[in-house]
Design a protein around this motif. Sequence first.
Motif, PDB file in Angstrom:
ATOM      1  N   LYS A 104      37.491  36.020  20.317  1.00 50.03           N
ATOM      2  CA  LYS A 104      38.343  34.962  20.868  1.00 50.03           C
ATOM      3  C   LYS A 104      38.320  34.958  22.389  1.00 50.03           C
ATOM      4  O   LYS A 104      38.516  33.920  23.023  1.00 50.03           O
ATOM      5  CB  LYS A 104      39.777  35.143  20.359  1.00 50.03           C
ATOM      6  N   HIS A 105      38.071  36.109  22.990  1.00 52.91           N
ATOM      7  CA  HIS A 105      38.140  36.231  24.452  1.00 52.91           C
ATOM      8  C   HIS A 105      36.757  36.435  25.071  1.00 52.91           C
ATOM      9  O   HIS A 105      36.631  37.027  26.142  1.00 52.91           O
ATOM     10  CB  HIS A 105      39.082  37.375  24.823  1.00 52.91           C
ATOM     11  N   LYS A 106      35.732  35.932  24.381  1.00 59.54           N
ATOM     12  CA  LYS A 106      34.358  36.083  24.858  1.00 59.54           C
ATOM     13  C   LYS A 106      34.172  35.486  26.251  1.00 59.54           C
ATOM     14  O   LYS A 106      33.506  36.082  27.105  1.00 59.54           O
ATOM     15  CB  LYS A 106      33.399  35.416  23.872  1.00 59.54           C
ATOM     16  N   LYS A 107      34.740  34.317  26.496  1.00 56.37           N
ATOM     17  CA  LYS A 107      34.566  33.651  27.794  1.00 56.37           C
ATOM     18  C   LYS A 107      35.154  34.508  28.925  1.00 56.37           C
ATOM     19  O   LYS A 107      34.519  34.716  29.957  1.00 56.37           O
ATOM     20  CB  LYS A 107      35.227  32.276  27.787  1.00 56.37           C
ATOM     21  N   PHE A 108      36.357  35.021  28.716  1.00 55.52           N
ATOM     22  CA  PHE A 108      37.001  35.853  29.733  1.00 55.52           C
ATOM     23  C   PHE A 108      36.170  37.104  30.011  1.00 55.52           C
ATOM     24  O   PHE A 108      35.907  37.452  31.168  1.00 55.52           O
ATOM     25  CB  PHE A 108      38.404  36.237  29.274  1.00 55.52           C
ATOM     26  N   VAL A 109      35.739  37.775  28.943  1.00 53.72           N
ATOM     27  CA  VAL A 109      34.979  39.020  29.123  1.00 53.72           C
ATOM     28  C   VAL A 109      33.615  38.718  29.741  1.00 53.72           C
ATOM     29  O   VAL A 109      33.090  39.515  30.526  1.00 53.72           O
ATOM     30  CB  VAL A 109      34.845  39.761  27.779  1.00 53.72           C
ATOM     31  N   GLY A 110      33.045  37.558  29.411  1.00 51.10           N
ATOM     32  CA  GLY A 110      31.795  37.150  30.053  1.00 51.10           C
ATOM     33  C   GLY A 110      31.956  37.003  31.554  1.00 51.10           C
ATOM     34  O   GLY A 110      31.059  37.359  32.334  1.00 51.10           O
ATOM     35  N   GLU A 111      33.103  36.496  31.988  1.00 49.06           N
ATOM     36  CA  GLU A 111      33.368  36.366  33.427  1.00 49.06           C
ATOM     37  C   GLU A 111      33.560  37.741  34.068  1.00 49.06           C
ATOM     38  O   GLU A 111      33.173  37.960  35.219  1.00 49.06           O
ATOM     39  CB  GLU A 111      34.589  35.480  33.644  1.00 49.06           C
ATOM     40  N   VAL A 112      34.159  38.662  33.317  1.00 50.70           N
ATOM     41  CA  VAL A 112      34.275  40.041  33.809  1.00 50.70           C
ATOM     42  C   VAL A 112      32.875  40.626  34.018  1.00 50.70           C
ATOM     43  O   VAL A 112      32.587  41.259  35.043  1.00 50.70           O
ATOM     44  CB  VAL A 112      35.078  40.918  32.820  1.00 50.70           C
ATOM     45  N   ALA A 113      31.985  40.386  33.049  1.00 53.46           N
ATOM     46  CA  ALA A 113      30.618  40.888  33.150  1.00 53.46           C
ATOM     47  C   ALA A 113      29.893  40.292  34.350  1.00 53.46           C
ATOM     48  O   ALA A 113      29.118  40.972  35.025  1.00 53.46           O
ATOM     49  CB  ALA A 113      29.846  40.588  31.859  1.00 53.46           C
ATOM     50  N   ASP A 114      30.121  38.995  34.623  1.00 53.20           N
ATOM     51  CA  ASP A 114      29.505  38.356  35.789  1.00 53.20           C
ATOM     52  C   ASP A 114      29.933  39.050  37.079  1.00 53.20           C
ATOM     53  O   ASP A 114      29.130  39.239  38.006  1.00 53.20           O
ATOM     54  CB  ASP A 114      29.880  36.876  35.847  1.00 53.20           C
ATOM     55  N   ALA A 117      28.239  42.452  37.443  1.00 51.95           N
ATOM     56  CA  ALA A 117      26.827  42.367  37.822  1.00 51.95           C
ATOM     57  C   ALA A 117      26.657  42.358  39.333  1.00 51.95           C
ATOM     58  O   ALA A 117      25.624  42.794  39.856  1.00 51.95           O
ATOM     59  CB  ALA A 117      26.196  41.112  37.215  1.00 51.95           C
ATOM     60  N   LEU A 118      27.661  41.873  40.049  1.00 56.15           N
ATOM     61  CA  LEU A 118      27.577  41.815  41.509  1.00 56.15           C
ATOM     62  C   LEU A 118      27.633  43.198  42.139  1.00 56.15           C
ATOM     63  O   LEU A 118      27.249  43.366  43.299  1.00 56.15           O
ATOM     64  CB  LEU A 118      28.716  40.957  42.073  1.00 56.15           C
ATOM     65  N   VAL A 119      28.123  44.178  41.384  1.00 61.57           N
ATOM     66  CA  VAL A 119      28.281  45.521  41.943  1.00 61.57           C
ATOM     67  C   VAL A 119      27.435  46.544  41.193  1.00 61.57           C
ATOM     68  O   VAL A 119      27.746  47.734  41.161  1.00 61.57           O
ATOM     69  CB  VAL A 119      29.769  45.944  41.962  1.00 61.57           C
ATOM     70  N   ALA A 205      37.864  39.002  38.047  1.00 58.46           N
ATOM     71  CA  ALA A 205      37.421  39.806  39.189  1.00 58.46           C
ATOM     72  C   ALA A 205      38.267  41.071  39.321  1.00 58.46           C
ATOM     73  O   ALA A 205      37.748  42.157  39.634  1.00 58.46           O
ATOM     74  CB  ALA A 205      37.493  38.983  40.476  1.00 58.46           C
ATOM     75  N   GLN A 206      39.560  40.970  39.064  1.00 60.85           N
ATOM     76  CA  GLN A 206      40.440  42.135  39.169  1.00 60.85           C
ATOM     77  C   GLN A 206      40.176  43.131  38.038  1.00 60.85           C
ATOM     78  O   GLN A 206      40.198  44.345  38.251  1.00 60.85           O
ATOM     79  CB  GLN A 206      41.902  41.672  39.148  1.00 60.85           C
ATOM     80  N   VAL A 207      39.925  42.604  36.836  1.00 62.19           N
ATOM     81  CA  VAL A 207      39.594  43.494  35.718  1.00 62.19           C
ATOM     82  C   VAL A 207      38.263  44.197  35.981  1.00 62.19           C
ATOM     83  O   VAL A 207      38.114  45.394  35.739  1.00 62.19           O
ATOM     84  CB  VAL A 207      39.544  42.704  34.399  1.00 62.19           C
ATOM     85  N   ALA A 208      37.299  43.446  36.514  1.00 61.78           N
ATOM     86  CA  ALA A 208      35.999  44.041  36.841  1.00 61.78           C
ATOM     87  C   ALA A 208      36.151  45.136  37.888  1.00 61.78           C
ATOM     88  O   ALA A 208      35.451  46.156  37.834  1.00 61.78           O
ATOM     89  CB  ALA A 208      35.038  42.964  37.340  1.00 61.78           C
ATOM     90  N   ALA A 209      37.055  44.953  38.833  1.00 62.77           N
ATOM     91  CA  ALA A 209      37.269  45.970  39.872  1.00 62.77           C
ATOM     92  C   ALA A 209      37.800  47.264  39.264  1.00 62.77           C
ATOM     93  O   ALA A 209      37.415  48.367  39.677  1.00 62.77           O
ATOM     94  CB  ALA A 209      38.237  45.433  40.924  1.00 62.77           C
ATOM     95  N   ILE A 210      38.697  47.140  38.276  1.00 71.23           N
ATOM     96  CA  ILE A 210      39.216  48.327  37.592  1.00 71.23           C
ATOM     97  C   ILE A 210      38.077  49.074  36.898  1.00 71.23           C
ATOM     98  O   ILE A 210      37.943  50.296  37.000  1.00 71.23           O
ATOM     99  CB  ILE A 210      40.293  47.928  36.556  1.00 71.23           C
ATOM    100  N   ILE A 211      37.243  48.318  36.195  1.00 66.91           N
ATOM    101  CA  ILE A 211      36.142  48.925  35.439  1.00 66.91           C
ATOM    102  C   ILE A 211      35.103  49.532  36.373  1.00 66.91           C
ATOM    103  O   ILE A 211      34.644  50.666  36.167  1.00 66.91           O
ATOM    104  CB  ILE A 211      35.496  47.883  34.512  1.00 66.91           C
ATOM    105  N   SER A 212      34.722  48.798  37.421  1.00 65.22           N
ATOM    106  CA  SER A 212      33.673  49.292  38.322  1.00 65.22           C
ATOM    107  C   SER A 212      34.134  50.543  39.069  1.00 65.22           C
ATOM    108  O   SER A 212      33.330  51.429  39.350  1.00 65.22           O
ATOM    109  CB  SER A 212      33.245  48.202  39.302  1.00 65.22           C
TER     110      SER A 212
END
Length: 299
Positions: A104-114, A117-119, A205-212
């Motif tokens: 259900k949240h594929k789009k959101f997680v796809g944006e996290v993945a994008d 990828a920048l980092v 972007a904020q979720v990606a920062a936590i993960i990265s």
Amino acid sequence: MALSRKDRFNMKTQLLEGFGTLEWDSNRVNVLLREFKLQPFTGQFDHPSLEEIIADVTDETLTELYALVMNIDIDAVADVVESATNDGGWKPNYARVFLSHSAKHKKFVGEVADELALVGVHGFVAHDTMAFSKPWQSQIEQALRSMQAFVAIIHPEFNSSPWCQQEVGWARGRRVPFYAVRYGADPAGFIGRDQWPSAAGQNPAQVAAIISSWVSALPELGTAVTEGLFESLRTAPSFIDAGTAAKRIVSLGSLTDDQWDRLDTTFWSNDQIYGGALPSKALQPFYRENQRQWPPAKP
């Protein structure tokens, strides 16, 4: 388990690296070697080195040694070896992180993945990363076998998804670095006993920062993240993306001589870097602080 020459080389290389840690002093190494009826390691220059001692062991012995030194189940050795040697569908030179999520949240997680990828981190998102010409389940299994780390993004639908629970079990069984981000729900099962950060209401972007931040702190993935950062800068499609990658490279604090040379070359390889204000704004003070020529000399 049938081993190729590449498998043997990688397993022996990792064995020697494992023996080099503080956990494996000479006494413990020799207890293990004697268990397999191998000659002891003395460390003296005129006696066999560890490389020579394990050079001709059988595949069966090598697999057992590997499982013991790496502290993994012997049945999981094949997956670990594949993770180290097979990139599969992952971006070359990026850290490989499986992002487990509800469909259900594929789009959101796809944006996290994008954003990742920048980092320098390739976040695997089912149905986005996969090739249409191949069976989707086999691609997910391949990604689970070859991932270097695992992150569960816990939306409310996550706990009731049998696919998500199987992915969690796979990651736990392989003992790869594991992390979870709560996004509106607490994880259930074995992973529910640990405290995980909440990202409820935060953007991709904020979720990606936590993960990265978590990935970057993993000793086993530090090199992969750095490689991914350079690759992300080299292939940046815009000066904004180049600026993001440049900032993360600067945040490393220091570079080796080889990395400086690579950065010099990378700067002139992409017009979004040398022609963009944001990457130059990040890199110029970094170069000057390290007494490097700015702009770097053209190759």
